[in-house]
Design a protein around this motif. Sequence first.
Motif, short mmCIF file in Angstrom:
data_model
loop_
_atom_site.label_atom_id
_atom_site.label_comp_id
_atom_site.label_asym_id
_atom_site.label_seq_id
_atom_site.Cartn_x
_atom_site.Cartn_y
_atom_site.Cartn_z
N ASN A 145 0.80 -1.22 0.00
CA ASN A 145 0.00 0.00 0.00
C ASN A 145 0.84 1.27 0.00
O ASN A 145 0.29 2.36 -0.07
N ASN A 207 -4.90 -1.70 -3.72
CA ASN A 207 -5.08 -1.08 -2.41
C ASN A 207 -4.00 -0.05 -2.10
O ASN A 207 -3.76 0.26 -0.93
N ARG A 209 -2.07 3.13 -1.21
CA ARG A 209 -2.46 4.33 -0.46
C ARG A 209 -1.46 5.47 -0.60
O ARG A 209 -1.84 6.63 -0.51
N CYS A 228 -6.61 2.46 -8.42
CA CYS A 228 -6.35 2.61 -6.98
C CYS A 228 -7.25 3.71 -6.42
O CYS A 228 -6.83 4.87 -6.27
N THR A 230 -8.29 3.98 -3.47
CA THR A 230 -7.98 4.30 -2.08
C THR A 230 -6.71 5.14 -1.94
O THR A 230 -6.26 5.36 -0.81
#
Length: 498
Positions: A145, A207, A209, A228, A230
């Motif tokens: 992430n 996922n 971040r 993506c 997120t």
Amino acid sequence: MGYREASVEEAEDELETMSLSTEKPNPCPSPLKKKPQNWSDLWLKNHKSLKHVVFTMQLPPLSSPKDPNHKNLIPNFSKIDRTLLLSDDILLRILAKLPESQRNHNSLVCKRWLNLQGRLVRSIKVLDWGFLQSGRLTSRFPNLNRVDMLSGSMISDQKSGILLNQRGFSVHIGSHFSPTRQVLQADLLPVEVVDRGLKGLASGCPNLRKLVVIGASEWGLLNVAEECSTLQDLELHKCHDNVLRGIAACENLQVLKLVGNVEGLYNSVVSDVGLTILAQGCKRLVKLELSGCEGSFDGMKAIGQCCQMLEELTLCDHRMEGGWLAGLSYCENLKTLRVQSCKKIDTSPGPDEYLGSCPALERLHLQKCQLRDKKSVRALFMICVAVREIVFQDCWGLENDVFTLVTTCRWVKSLSIEGCSLLTTDSLESVILCWKELQSLRVVSCKNIRDRDISPALSTLFSLLIELKWRPDTKSHLPSTVLGTSMGKRGGRFFKRM
């Protein structure tokens, strides 16, 4: 009396003859207490258990210490991996409890542990671009992430002995280095290669971040925005206006750092056009850092009006046009303002009635800035009139006359001054005695602020502070064992010609 060993068939026949009667039980049982069954009856009722016992009695033991020629039924029983009985989920929970210092060793146990350990990795720094482009990165670490692609995007000459460090990255520079050229302008991977790497990363790590990348285009960032959803933290180097169209598609972006032009390394332009595109697309920004970016009042106004959740703004080595300070007043929820490594604050801030103020501002940090222009410094303090914490760190030109302008901010509770050698004790006293709510004071490495110049009024104020760190002259804090020696003096005092 001799006994012979009964076979399994004979035991079964005997059990059938000794079985209990199969008559149906009386539906109206007698109220009298039934006779308890003995152990033999309970034993004989369970046919399957008895068969298993008889069969087990006939098996030889797993090992016989008296018979050296006897072999175990299960060869290499002591070498069997008992963790095979655990599922992947249970084993992942166990491995996650171990400290990070043991993770590299755990991955060497077997291939299964290697794959499971890769699923626990969340953050990685890409050093080899081929590892990413081949797809091995996402297959080896599927749950990433946070990915930093900065160092892997540069063509580094490993044979060179010249290592260039610039804040977040370092690169080896070959013999083609010249102080007159942009060092990294030709030493970066092509844009197409970077975009393909971003596409593969986005498809393999949905996922994601946090992402750090340099030299990407609008197309590459659009792939990241689509795959993506997120993504919350993005750091983009060598950014320009067209690239910001891709960033605007990241609707959930909260933390953004844009690095435009870096003197001596590469050239890239972020202007009001890009800032406006950014403001209209990323409306959930909470933290924004603009490094080497251009712009003016219009760009700052757009950010303040559209990014209403913005709480922290950092301007580093900015190239803003005159009048941009007035745009800060539109950032109504701004709590922290940092100005770093800026040669100028604002060349033409404009009349006071057009400046406005940031009502929610709490912290103002000035680090390595030129503060010689009194007009621009005064305009900055007027906009930050509601500030509660002020930090001056290694600021050039912070003389007594410039420092007294900070009295415009009347509700200061914390003041930190470090590396400002032009300030004197009298100027510091005249300012902090005006602040009735001052609770914390920190003075470090300011050679013109001396202990002998402290007045009784200033000494009384020190006793009322909640927090005080007073080290204006670092030489006074040398250990007592070296005082009076030549340590701390100029080299000419103790280096002599032979």
